[in-house]
Design a protein around this motif. Structure first.
Motif, PDB file in Angstrom:
ATOM      1  N   LYS A 344       0.845  -1.191   0.000  1.00 54.97           N
ATOM      2  CA  LYS A 344       0.000   0.000   0.000  1.00 54.97           C
ATOM      3  C   LYS A 344       0.884   1.247   0.000  1.00 54.97           C
ATOM      4  CE  LYS A 344      -3.647   0.526   2.773  1.00 54.97           C
ATOM      5  NZ  LYS A 344      -4.450   0.808   4.006  1.00 54.97           N
ATOM      6  N   GLU A 346       0.920   5.222   0.758  1.00 48.20           N
ATOM      7  CA  GLU A 346       0.184   6.242   1.491  1.00 48.20           C
ATOM      8  C   GLU A 346       0.872   7.596   1.352  1.00 48.20           C
ATOM      9  OE1 GLU A 346      -1.422   4.473   5.459  1.00 48.20           O
ATOM     10  OE2 GLU A 346       0.472   3.432   5.013  1.00 48.20           O
ATOM     11  N   THR A 368      -4.119   7.601  -1.293  1.00 44.01           N
ATOM     12  CA  THR A 368      -3.792   6.223  -0.931  1.00 44.01           C
ATOM     13  C   THR A 368      -3.962   5.346  -2.152  1.00 44.01           C
ATOM     14  OG1 THR A 368      -4.519   6.526   1.363  1.00 44.01           O
ATOM     15  CG2 THR A 368      -4.342   4.270   0.549  1.00 44.01           C
TER      16      THR A 368
END
Length: 584
Positions: A344, A346, A368
């Motif tokens: 992920k 961010e 995100t």
């Protein structure tokens, strides 16, 4: 207010000029000595020639009466070009040795600390540093240090020599020559030095803006703002032209005054010599022409000093920029593994601006990107989309906020970022080696079977099998034997072999025809279906394959949503879509 080091402090802290002055000081002193001998020989040649002409015109009783002046005239006539030639060889050899070491040091700084360096400078700044500042330091030696030191030595030598004949005339020449050696250079620095500093700043800014905008010229065309780009460039170029004109006007006035000064010095020498060596014909009067003619070759030694002095502002700025670079040993990064729990990405309240610029390329950006998400980033040139991609790769560090990959700051990955993010650029580069080696760049230990698997995935298996040498076929320099689409497919094969979880597509289809573009996009998205895709594009063809589309304008996130949602609800996206389809 930040404290700015003085010139003396910069000189004390300098690590780019002083070391080479010390390293090659013997050659430097030898070159300066040869330069002095060159001008001394030129002056002595005119001195002896003037005396010889006057003495010969007085009808000497015997040729032996002028034998010595004849020999000296020949000697100094030969020595002047010889000393000049040897001085040029020695001085340029010294400068080439120095700049060679200088460029090597600069390369070591950039090569070992490329990521840290790029976090401070834009592309145009880097090019300006490489193309301008190194040349400025080279000119510092050839056009400032050498002529200035040589002129000072000649100045002292002349004043002492004239003082032996007449102390009061020596003082007069001390003042008159002092105007050319000290006063006019000081005025040039005060008046034109500031203008030249503005000129260099304007050139660097123009160079930087032009470089960055040319790299993103497709975005200007796509946003239909081509005329605005041309107008802004012409406006900045006009400012630079006005500065250039003021500099040239001052130079012309200064050079005129300098010639008037030398004319006055010549008349003063003539008047003094007539008083010091009286007589109507022959005798002491023979020395008048000798002293007067000596003035003319010495003009070449003193005339360049004002121009050389005013350029010291530019050299000081170049030295300052180079000394702001880190030392090579400061940038060594530890090769420690980074374990990711997920992929992920961010982006939290990220603000970024380049060093020396007050413009915020990104301003409090929040975003995100989930694992395996397909994201398209749109935006005109200078909007911040390319900077965002560079931040994601960890090549830049945000001024404020956080940018995390799997919870780890992207800037901390260093060279290991290539294990997590693969990049396909607009113009993939193929090296002059075999197809096998070109693809194995993604994974050097890969077997031929693994290479054939990725080649089949990108749709090149049939084409490569038909080649006489197959995978061992040599690729021409830059891969010119392959079409644009084939080069991009080979680049994709590298990425697939490398097997990074995230792939960044940096406008990979620019310049391709629509059919090839669509085929290539289909191949990309099919082969990368299980990976995170971040696609920077100015073209909406294939955009429907994205999970989400964002548009960045002036560092802000202007719109975000699925392609279908934006096409239905967002007026700006509808306009872009219509322009892209040619229906507007």
């Amino acid at each position: 207010m930040e404290n700015t080091p003085t010139n003396k402090e910069w000189l004390k802290q300098d690590q780019w000029v002083k070391p080479f002055l010390k390293k090659y000081r013997v050659l430097l002193f030898f070159a300066i000595f040869l330069g002095f001998l060159t001008f001394f020989s030129a002056g002595a040649l005119m001195f002896n020639s003037g005396y010889l002409i006057s003495r010969a015109a007085s009808l000497p009783e015997n040729i032996l009466m002028i034998y010595i002046p004849i020999v000296l005239t020949r000697a100094f006539g030969i020595s002047r070009p010889v000393f000049r030639y040897v001085e040029r060889l020695v001085s340029h050899n010294w400068v080439l040795k120095m700049t060679s070491d200088l460029r090597l040091k600069l390369y070591q700084v950039l090569e070992k600390d490329a990521i840290f360096f790029k976090s401070k400078y834009q592309t145009g700044d880097i090019l300006g540093l490489l193309s301008e500042d190194i040349n400025h330091l080279q000119n510092l030696y050839l056009r400032t240090i050498f002529p200035t030191v040589i002129a000072w030595i000649l100045y002292v030598f002349l004043i002492i020599g004239l003082g032996l004949f007449s102390w009061w005339f020596g003082l007069c020449m001390l003042l008159l020559l002092g105007i050319a050696i000290f006063l006019l250079p000081a005025v040039s620095v005060l008046v034109n030095g500031a203008r030249q500093e503005k000129q260099k700043v304007a050139k660097n800014e123009l160079y930087k803006n032009l470089t960055d905008n040319i790299l993103g010229v497709s975005d200007w065309v796509f946003s239909q703002r081509g005329k605005e780009f041309v107008h802004s460039y012409e406006k900045e170029e006009m400012k630079l032209h006005q500065i250039d004109k003021k500099i040239k006007d001052f130079n012309h006035l200064r050079d005129f005054l300098l010639q008037v000064l030398f004319g006055g010095i010549t008349i003063a020498v003539l008047a003094w010599a007539s008083i010091r060596f009286p007589g109507n014909h022959g005798g002491a009067a023979n020395w008048i022409a000798a002293f007067v003619l000596t003035v003319f070759p010495l003009i070449d030694a003193f005339a360049p000093l004002p121009a050389a002095a005013q350029e010291t502002t530019i050299y000081r700025d170049s030295i300052k920029r180079l000394n702001e670079l880190p030392e090579p040993q400061q940038s060594v990064q530890e090769d420690t593994p980074i374990l990711l729990e997920n992929t992920k990405i961010e982006i939290k309240d990220v603000t970024f601006s380049y060093k020396g610029s007050s413009k915020k390329v990104l301003n409090q950006l929040n975003l995100t990107i989930e694992p395996k998400e397909k994201l398209a980033i749109l935006g005109r040139s200078g909007s911040g989309k390319s900077t965002l991609a560079t931040l994601i790769r960890g090549d830049l560090t945000p001024n404020q906020g956080e940018l995390l990959l799997g919870g780890v700051p992207t800037a901390s990955f260093g060279d290991r970022m290539t294990e997590s993010i693969g990049v396909i650029h607009q113009t993939p580069y193929l090296f002059h080696t075999t197809i096998l080696n070109n693809i194995r760049i993604g994974k050097e230990e890969a077997s031929e079977e693994e290479v054939w698997q990725v080649i089949e995935q990108v749709g090149l298996k049939e084409m490569i099998e038909k080649l006489p040498d197959g995978l061992q076929t040599m690729v021409d320099e830059a891969g010119l034997r392959f079409s644009g689409g084939e080069r991009h497919r080979l680049a994709l094969a590298r990425i697939l072999l490398q097997d990074t979880p995230i792939v960044l597509l940096d406008e990979p289809t620019t310049g391709l025809d629509p059919i090839t573009e669509q085929q290539l996009l289909d191949t990309f998205f099919d082969a990368l279906s299980e990976k995170t895709i971040i696609w920077i594009t100015h073209h909406l063809q294939g955009i429907q394959k994205m999970d989400r589309v964002i548009f960045i304008e002036d560092g802000l996130l202007e719109m975000s949503g699925t392609p279908a949602q934006l096409l239905k609800e967002n007026t700006h996206y509808q306009e872009l879509y219509a322009i892209d389809r040619g229906t507007n």
